[in-house]
Design an enzyme around this catalytic site. Sequence first.
Site, short mmCIF file in Angstrom:
data_model
loop_
_atom_site.label_atom_id
_atom_site.label_comp_id
_atom_site.label_asym_id
_atom_site.label_seq_id
_atom_site.Cartn_x
_atom_site.Cartn_y
_atom_site.Cartn_z
N SER A 57 34.57 37.87 50.86
CA SER A 57 34.63 39.11 50.11
C SER A 57 33.66 39.18 48.95
O SER A 57 33.27 40.26 48.51
CB SER A 57 36.06 39.33 49.59
OG SER A 57 36.47 38.23 48.78
N HIS A 71 36.63 39.38 41.80
CA HIS A 71 35.53 39.93 42.59
C HIS A 71 34.55 40.69 41.69
O HIS A 71 34.98 41.47 40.84
CB HIS A 71 36.06 40.87 43.67
CG HIS A 71 36.88 40.19 44.71
ND1 HIS A 71 38.24 40.03 44.59
CD2 HIS A 71 36.52 39.60 45.88
CE1 HIS A 71 38.70 39.39 45.66
NE2 HIS A 71 37.68 39.12 46.45
N GLY A 101 38.33 37.55 52.87
CA GLY A 101 39.39 36.60 53.17
C GLY A 101 38.95 35.42 54.02
O GLY A 101 39.75 34.51 54.29
N ASP A 106 40.91 42.73 39.36
CA ASP A 106 41.57 41.49 39.77
C ASP A 106 40.99 40.26 39.08
O ASP A 106 41.53 39.16 39.19
CB ASP A 106 41.54 41.32 41.29
CG ASP A 106 40.11 41.21 41.85
OD1 ASP A 106 39.15 41.03 41.08
OD2 ASP A 106 39.96 41.29 43.09
N ASN A 151 37.53 30.86 49.29
CA ASN A 151 38.90 31.01 49.77
C ASN A 151 39.52 29.67 50.14
O ASN A 151 40.74 29.50 50.05
CB ASN A 151 38.95 31.97 50.96
CG ASN A 151 38.72 33.41 50.52
OD1 ASN A 151 39.31 33.89 49.56
ND2 ASN A 151 37.84 34.09 51.24
#
Length: 209
Positions: free
Chosen positions: A33, A182, A70, A179, A98
Site C-alpha cells: 500500500s 501511509h 496489504g 492513520d 506488512n
Amino acid sequence: MNRFCLIFSTLAFLFSTAAAFSADVKLVVLGDSLSAGYQLGPEEGFPEQLQKALDERGFSVEVVNAGVSGDTTSGGLSRLDWSVGPDADAVILELGANDALRGIQPDLTRQNLDEMTRRLRERGVEVLLAGMLAPRNLGAEYADVFDPIYSDLAKTHDALLYPFFLEGVALNPDLNLSDGMHPNADGVAVIVDNILPKVEELLARAQSS
C-alpha cells in the site's frame, strides 16, 4: 502510383513516430500500500508521481504500478511472475512493511526477498531494493534481525539499495494520512524526490545491460 507512395510514406512516418515515443525502459514498482497509492487520487501515488518526475527529466520510461495493499513478501513472491512480466527491464522492490507490522519472523521475510531478487536478477532485470525498518515497539531484538535484510541482499545480488522507503516522511503528521502510517500526496512527493537519484541509477543500469 504517386498516391500509393504518399500513403506508404505517411504510414512509415506514423510508425516511426510511434516508435520514437515508445519507452526505452519498463520499470515495475512491486510493492504494497505504501507504493500502491492507498487512499490517494489517480495521479497522487508513488508510481504516478515518479512517472511525472522522470518525464520532466527526459527519461524514456514506463512506470508500472504493481502495488497491492496489504501485501507481504510472501504475497509478492507468489505473484512475482505475473506482476513482473518478461518485458520488464527494472523493478523497485518495495515489500516488507506488512511483514514487520504482523510480526512475521524476519528469516521468512529475508527468504522471500532473497528469492524474488535472485529470480529477477537471473532474468537480467535490474533491481532497486526499497528498504524498510521494523517498528520499534517490536523490540530491539526483532529490529536487529529485520533491519539489515535489505542491505545484505543488495550486496548479495548486486542490486541497488534505498535504505528506508519512508525516509523524511515517517512519523510526520503533515506528510501522512490520518492513520499515521501511509503517506499522503505531499509525502509521496518527498519520497519521489529523495529516491530519484537511485531510480536514475537504476535506469542507467537497465539501459546499459
